[in-house]
Design an enzyme around this catalytic site. Sequence first.
Site, PDB file in Angstrom:
ATOM      1  N   ASP A 198     -21.852  -2.961  -3.924  1.00  0.00           N
ATOM      2  CA  ASP A 198     -22.264  -4.444  -3.230  1.00  0.00           C
ATOM      3  C   ASP A 198     -21.063  -4.770  -2.693  1.00  0.00           C
ATOM      4  O   ASP A 198     -20.237  -4.818  -3.787  1.00  0.00           O
ATOM      5  CB  ASP A 198     -22.323  -5.355  -5.036  1.00  0.00           C
ATOM      6  N   HIS A 227     -25.642  -4.775  -1.870  1.00  0.00           N
ATOM      7  CA  HIS A 227     -26.809  -5.517  -1.966  1.00  0.00           C
ATOM      8  C   HIS A 227     -28.102  -5.955  -0.978  1.00  0.00           C
ATOM      9  O   HIS A 227     -28.157  -7.231  -1.282  1.00  0.00           O
ATOM     10  CB  HIS A 227     -25.765  -7.328  -1.165  1.00  0.00           C
ATOM     11  N   SER A 281     -29.352 -12.175  -6.056  1.00  0.00           N
ATOM     12  CA  SER A 281     -28.033 -13.206  -5.031  1.00  0.00           C
ATOM     13  C   SER A 281     -27.976 -14.483  -6.259  1.00  0.00           C
ATOM     14  O   SER A 281     -28.248 -14.966  -7.131  1.00  0.00           O
ATOM     15  CB  SER A 281     -28.256 -12.909  -4.300  1.00  0.00           C
TER      16      SER A 281
END
Length: 287
Positions: A232, A265, A153
């Site tokens: 995600d 995620h 991320s």
Amino acid sequence: MTLSASLEQVAANRSFGGWHKRFRHRSAALGCDMVFAIYLPPQAEEGPVPVLYWLSGLTCSDENFMQKAGAQRVAAELGIAIVAPDTSPRGTDVPGDPDGSWDFGHGAGFYVNATQAPWNVHYRMYDYVVAELPSLVEANFPVTDARAIAGHSMGGHGALVSALKNPGRYRSVSAFAPISHPTACPWGEKAFSRYLGADRQSWKAWDACELIAALPEGVERLPLLVDQGEADGFLAEQLKPADLEAACAEAGHPLTLRLQPGYDHSYYFIASFIEDHLRHHAAALQD
């Protein structure tokens, strides 16, 4: 090897024949105390081993990846050390988000060198992860200067940018769900406008898509391995892997982008594919 007096060990756990340890030290780059984790595989007891630097995402510390990703088993097999820094400077003297939000300030350093007050005093995570921390690690632990870098991320953004800005410093790079085009997403726009100021041209130096487009001819183009979960929740608005794919295609930059159906995620996603990434890095580190 004798550890520097500047390093204070705060934890040690045996893991797959090696050691997971945490250390506190005073960072000159960040102007505060920092904690980082290092996993030393059993091969480090016989001689120096290569290192993967792992950069975590928003709200994380050095602990999330080391506790949740399940990387130690494969790292022990491959003989790779893993170093995981914190994601931002911390402390009562370090300013956080004035709005009290989770996506800026503490836990959200974005791996840039801030230029704007008051952030520029402490928020120089790029200098910390690219220069200061590796120098400290290489001086105090049985590791080589064969380096790889990866992240998730915000940390995936940091890994891509660190590798792209420093051709030859890293043998390999990979990312899970990176913030691929931070100059064009809400997380990036918020962080960059505060850390770097209003001049959006200056932001491009910290954006993987922009850096890929600007790499001069003749510079080694390090292949990128990117995994992205199709389920995600941040995919379309914040992560923009299609922009990264387009930038690589336009520049002829090698990219393996794997869209993983059903994955989100979380660290369940990272744990599912971390072995692939470690083997990708091992092939480059052990050449």
